[in-house]
Design a protein around this motif. Sequence first.
Motif, PDB file in Angstrom:
ATOM      1  N   GLY A 388      32.048 -68.297  61.832  1.00 38.33           N
ATOM      2  CA  GLY A 388      30.678 -68.640  62.176  1.00 38.33           C
ATOM      3  C   GLY A 388      30.283 -68.202  63.572  1.00 38.33           C
ATOM      4  O   GLY A 388      29.085 -68.117  63.884  1.00 38.33           O
ATOM      5  N   ALA A 389      31.264 -67.899  64.417  1.00 39.03           N
ATOM      6  CA  ALA A 389      30.970 -67.445  65.781  1.00 39.03           C
ATOM      7  C   ALA A 389      30.828 -65.932  65.862  1.00 39.03           C
ATOM      8  O   ALA A 389      30.501 -65.409  66.929  1.00 39.03           O
ATOM      9  N   CYS A 390      31.051 -65.230  64.752  1.00 38.67           N
ATOM     10  CA  CYS A 390      30.918 -63.764  64.742  1.00 38.67           C
ATOM     11  C   CYS A 390      29.455 -63.418  64.473  1.00 38.67           C
ATOM     12  O   CYS A 390      29.061 -63.108  63.336  1.00 38.67           O
ATOM     13  N   SER A 391      28.654 -63.466  65.510  1.00 45.64           N
ATOM     14  CA  SER A 391      27.202 -63.376  65.366  1.00 45.64           C
ATOM     15  C   SER A 391      26.712 -62.031  64.852  1.00 45.64           C
ATOM     16  O   SER A 391      25.579 -61.918  64.398  1.00 45.64           O
ATOM     17  N   HIS A 392      27.555 -60.991  64.926  1.00 48.33           N
ATOM     18  CA  HIS A 392      27.149 -59.665  64.452  1.00 48.33           C
ATOM     19  C   HIS A 392      27.656 -59.359  63.050  1.00 48.33           C
ATOM     20  O   HIS A 392      27.474 -58.251  62.553  1.00 48.33           O
ATOM     21  N   LEU A 393      28.290 -60.329  62.404  1.00 44.68           N
ATOM     22  CA  LEU A 393      28.878 -60.098  61.093  1.00 44.68           C
ATOM     23  C   LEU A 393      27.796 -59.812  60.055  1.00 44.68           C
ATOM     24  O   LEU A 393      26.880 -60.599  59.863  1.00 44.68           O
ATOM     25  N   ASN A 394      27.920 -58.662  59.386  1.00 47.60           N
ATOM     26  CA  ASN A 394      26.969 -58.268  58.341  1.00 47.60           C
ATOM     27  C   ASN A 394      27.525 -58.416  56.944  1.00 47.60           C
ATOM     28  O   ASN A 394      26.788 -58.727  56.004  1.00 47.60           O
ATOM     29  N   SER A 395      28.829 -58.167  56.781  1.00 46.13           N
ATOM     30  CA  SER A 395      29.428 -58.155  55.452  1.00 46.13           C
ATOM     31  C   SER A 395      30.732 -58.938  55.475  1.00 46.13           C
ATOM     32  O   SER A 395      31.568 -58.747  56.363  1.00 46.13           O
ATOM     33  N   LEU A 396      30.893 -59.816  54.467  1.00 41.62           N
ATOM     34  CA  LEU A 396      32.093 -60.632  54.345  1.00 41.62           C
ATOM     35  C   LEU A 396      32.593 -60.537  52.904  1.00 41.62           C
ATOM     36  O   LEU A 396      31.927 -60.993  51.974  1.00 41.62           O
ATOM     37  N   TYR A 397      33.770 -59.916  52.731  1.00 41.33           N
ATOM     38  CA  TYR A 397      34.343 -59.708  51.404  1.00 41.33           C
ATOM     39  C   TYR A 397      35.679 -60.456  51.329  1.00 41.33           C
ATOM     40  O   TYR A 397      36.685 -60.000  51.872  1.00 41.33           O
ATOM     41  N   LEU A 398      35.676 -61.606  50.638  1.00 43.07           N
ATOM     42  CA  LEU A 398      36.879 -62.421  50.508  1.00 43.07           C
ATOM     43  C   LEU A 398      37.200 -62.697  49.041  1.00 43.07           C
ATOM     44  O   LEU A 398      37.939 -63.619  48.717  1.00 43.07           O
ATOM     45  N   ALA A 399      36.659 -61.897  48.145  1.00 43.28           N
ATOM     46  CA  ALA A 399      36.787 -62.139  46.708  1.00 43.28           C
ATOM     47  C   ALA A 399      38.233 -62.021  46.228  1.00 43.28           C
ATOM     48  O   ALA A 399      39.053 -61.328  46.822  1.00 43.28           O
ATOM     49  N   TYR A 400      38.510 -62.734  45.147  1.00 44.43           N
ATOM     50  CA  TYR A 400      39.787 -62.648  44.432  1.00 44.43           C
ATOM     51  C   TYR A 400      40.981 -62.937  45.328  1.00 44.43           C
ATOM     52  O   TYR A 400      41.886 -62.128  45.500  1.00 44.43           O
ATOM     53  N   ASN A 401      40.933 -64.127  45.892  1.00 41.95           N
ATOM     54  CA  ASN A 401      42.062 -64.719  46.583  1.00 41.95           C
ATOM     55  C   ASN A 401      42.278 -66.113  46.004  1.00 41.95           C
ATOM     56  O   ASN A 401      41.957 -66.346  44.833  1.00 41.95           O
ATOM     57  N   ARG A 402      42.768 -67.047  46.797  1.00 46.27           N
ATOM     58  CA  ARG A 402      43.005 -68.416  46.327  1.00 46.27           C
ATOM     59  C   ARG A 402      42.430 -69.435  47.313  1.00 46.27           C
ATOM     60  O   ARG A 402      42.995 -70.514  47.503  1.00 46.27           O
ATOM     61  N   PHE A 403      41.318 -69.052  47.935  1.00 41.70           N
ATOM     62  CA  PHE A 403      40.694 -69.963  48.888  1.00 41.70           C
ATOM     63  C   PHE A 403      40.179 -71.215  48.179  1.00 41.70           C
ATOM     64  O   PHE A 403      39.646 -71.143  47.063  1.00 41.70           O
ATOM     65  N   THR A 404      40.315 -72.352  48.843  1.00 43.52           N
ATOM     66  CA  THR A 404      39.865 -73.632  48.299  1.00 43.52           C
ATOM     67  C   THR A 404      38.900 -74.297  49.270  1.00 43.52           C
ATOM     68  O   THR A 404      38.643 -73.793  50.368  1.00 43.52           O
ATOM     69  N   GLY A 405      38.369 -75.442  48.852  1.00 42.63           N
ATOM     70  CA  GLY A 405      37.505 -76.217  49.730  1.00 42.63           C
ATOM     71  C   GLY A 405      36.063 -75.757  49.670  1.00 42.63           C
ATOM     72  O   GLY A 405      35.539 -75.421  48.605  1.00 42.63           O
ATOM     73  N   SER A 406      35.428 -75.689  50.817  1.00 47.42           N
ATOM     74  CA  SER A 406      33.981 -75.463  50.872  1.00 47.42           C
ATOM     75  C   SER A 406      33.637 -74.212  51.681  1.00 47.42           C
ATOM     76  O   SER A 406      34.474 -73.643  52.369  1.00 47.42           O
ATOM     77  N   ILE A 407      32.365 -73.831  51.570  1.00 46.83           N
ATOM     78  CA  ILE A 407      31.807 -72.827  52.478  1.00 46.83           C
ATOM     79  C   ILE A 407      31.387 -73.581  53.736  1.00 46.83           C
ATOM     80  O   ILE A 407      30.530 -74.465  53.677  1.00 46.83           O
ATOM     81  N   PRO A 408      31.992 -73.273  54.890  1.00 48.11           N
ATOM     82  CA  PRO A 408      31.794 -74.110  56.085  1.00 48.11           C
ATOM     83  C   PRO A 408      30.358 -74.075  56.618  1.00 48.11           C
ATOM     84  O   PRO A 408      29.680 -73.045  56.580  1.00 48.11           O
ATOM     85  N   TYR A 409      29.924 -75.189  57.160  1.00 44.45           N
ATOM     86  CA  TYR A 409      28.590 -75.303  57.754  1.00 44.45           C
ATOM     87  C   TYR A 409      28.463 -74.411  58.988  1.00 44.45           C
ATOM     88  O   TYR A 409      27.356 -74.055  59.405  1.00 44.45           O
ATOM     89  N   THR A 410      29.611 -74.009  59.582  1.00 45.74           N
ATOM     90  CA  THR A 410      29.556 -73.150  60.777  1.00 45.74           C
ATOM     91  C   THR A 410      28.966 -71.778  60.459  1.00 45.74           C
ATOM     92  O   THR A 410      28.573 -71.051  61.377  1.00 45.74           O
ATOM     93  N   TYR A 411      28.874 -71.415  59.168  1.00 48.08           N
ATOM     94  CA  TYR A 411      28.302 -70.118  58.799  1.00 48.08           C
ATOM     95  C   TYR A 411      26.779 -70.124  58.869  1.00 48.08           C
ATOM     96  O   TYR A 411      26.139 -69.082  58.637  1.00 48.08           O
ATOM     97  N   ALA A 412      26.193 -71.268  59.215  1.00 47.09           N
ATOM     98  CA  ALA A 412      24.733 -71.413  59.178  1.00 47.09           C
ATOM     99  C   ALA A 412      24.020 -70.408  60.078  1.00 47.09           C
ATOM    100  O   ALA A 412      22.909 -69.963  59.771  1.00 47.09           O
ATOM    101  N   LYS A 413      24.646 -70.035  61.190  1.00 48.37           N
ATOM    102  CA  LYS A 413      23.984 -69.136  62.130  1.00 48.37           C
ATOM    103  C   LYS A 413      24.249 -67.663  61.853  1.00 48.37           C
ATOM    104  O   LYS A 413      23.697 -66.791  62.526  1.00 48.37           O
ATOM    105  N   LEU A 414      25.089 -67.379  60.867  1.00 48.81           N
ATOM    106  CA  LEU A 414      25.355 -65.990  60.524  1.00 48.81           C
ATOM    107  C   LEU A 414      24.151 -65.358  59.829  1.00 48.81           C
ATOM    108  O   LEU A 414      23.399 -66.046  59.133  1.00 48.81           O
TER     109      LEU A 414
END
Length: 527
Positions: A388-414
Amino acid sequence: MAFIMEKLNIAMLLILVYQQILLSSSKELYQGHQERDEAAENKHKELFKGSSSKPTTPSDKDALEEFYHSTAGPAWLQNAGWLSGDPCQSMWYGIRCTPSGDVVEITLSHNGLAGQLPPKLSEMKNLQILRLYDNYISGILPISMFTIQSLIVLDLDQNQLSGNLPSVISLPYLTNLSLASNQIDGFMPYSWNCPNLQSVSVSSNNMIGPLPSSLSKLPKLKYLDLSDNIFTGPFPPEISALTSLETLLFQRNRGSSGVAPTIPESWHTLVNLKNFQVDGLSGDLPDIFDSWSKLEVLKVTFGQLTGEIPMSLCNLKSLQTLVISNNMITGTLPSCICKLSSTTMTSIDLSSNHLTGHLPDCFGSLHNLTDLTLASNNFSGNLPASLGACSHLNSLYLAYNRFTGSIPYTYAKLELKTLEIQGNKLSTVDDGLEQFFTGISFCSLYDNPWSCPLPTYLSNNTNCNPTCSKCNSLDKHTSCKACVSSSECGWCTEGPNCLEGTNQGPTYEYNCEPSNWIYGIEAACNK
């Protein structure tokens, strides 16, 4: 005789002067044709300004006239002055001369030339620059072109030339050899005597065989592009002698035989390397990156690389692009990856490997990161909130892994444009992310066991396409009602949601392993 000697001395002096000009501006050799040509031509114009006092030597004039006819001169886009008057005195378009009437440059790039190069062209004994890229010149590349001892630049990129390169190239003043995007086949020369050669590009041809160790005899070589051919491995350890090398490109080679290349340990001597892009490597990545401290681009893709990411890679403080994708790299992602330069690092792609474990939650230090691709691995745990602190992030590709839990609220400013996290085990979305999802142009959330109901802004988002299991009710499986009353439902021990499945396991493999599956109708109600 004295006049002839004086003329030869002037010509050789001009060669040496112009060679120094080119050598002093080596970046122009490999930052694109347009920048290179504009700078080189401006210097050349200044060097030969007002240099038409004497008529063109007869042999040069004959060669130019034959060249005009053999390459469809009347149909050129620009042919001002040609066949009218004297080439040097009348300043034929694209021609430059010495004061004594020797033609030293022919530059007719992207000018609609078609046909073949005449053998007589090689009789222009004082020609220094032949730049004809981006035309339609065809036929066999005349081997005699490599006998013009005065050549400094030979640039025939993007034509339709065929044939082989000579087995020996001996051109003492040559600094730039560009033959990319033709139909040249055969082997690389086995012998090079070009002590001033700085740039070699033979990409996008049909050249074959292993790379000759004789390339190591080019002490000033800075740029080597061998991509898109049929070359095979192994890489010669002797390349370690190219200590001036800044760019090595060896991508998309189609050689079906030979040994898959490895990076020789001896290459740690390539201390000036800035751009390394190679496909089809095997073995482990050598722990030599401490020596490659100037590296800006590292791309090693579509190979059989094994082992773990070497720790020395984290010391590349000038690195801008890191791509180690479509290999068989194992182990975890070292936390030192976040120690890469916060000012230069913009893109990381480690997709399609066998990486495991939790991601280090330290990405916030990579302030200028624009693209992060970790798809198709076996990463687990929570999504890193620090992204969430990577303010210049344009693309995030995390598909097909085993991540659990939630999409963090810290991504709100992305301000992401692309988000792909399908095929994981994510179940919830933190509050406060409505604006975040609204700004995404392409979003893929399917194949996750989402808790329902999802927020309205997300369930109605056609870009994201989140889906819920038909078994998923407002109650968690601990309330039993839906899960234990249906033969089509159950739950995973690691998650709260009631999901589709049978006594064999979950319907969708991404939910959990069969060993972690509880078939609802067979389970006791756990209130």
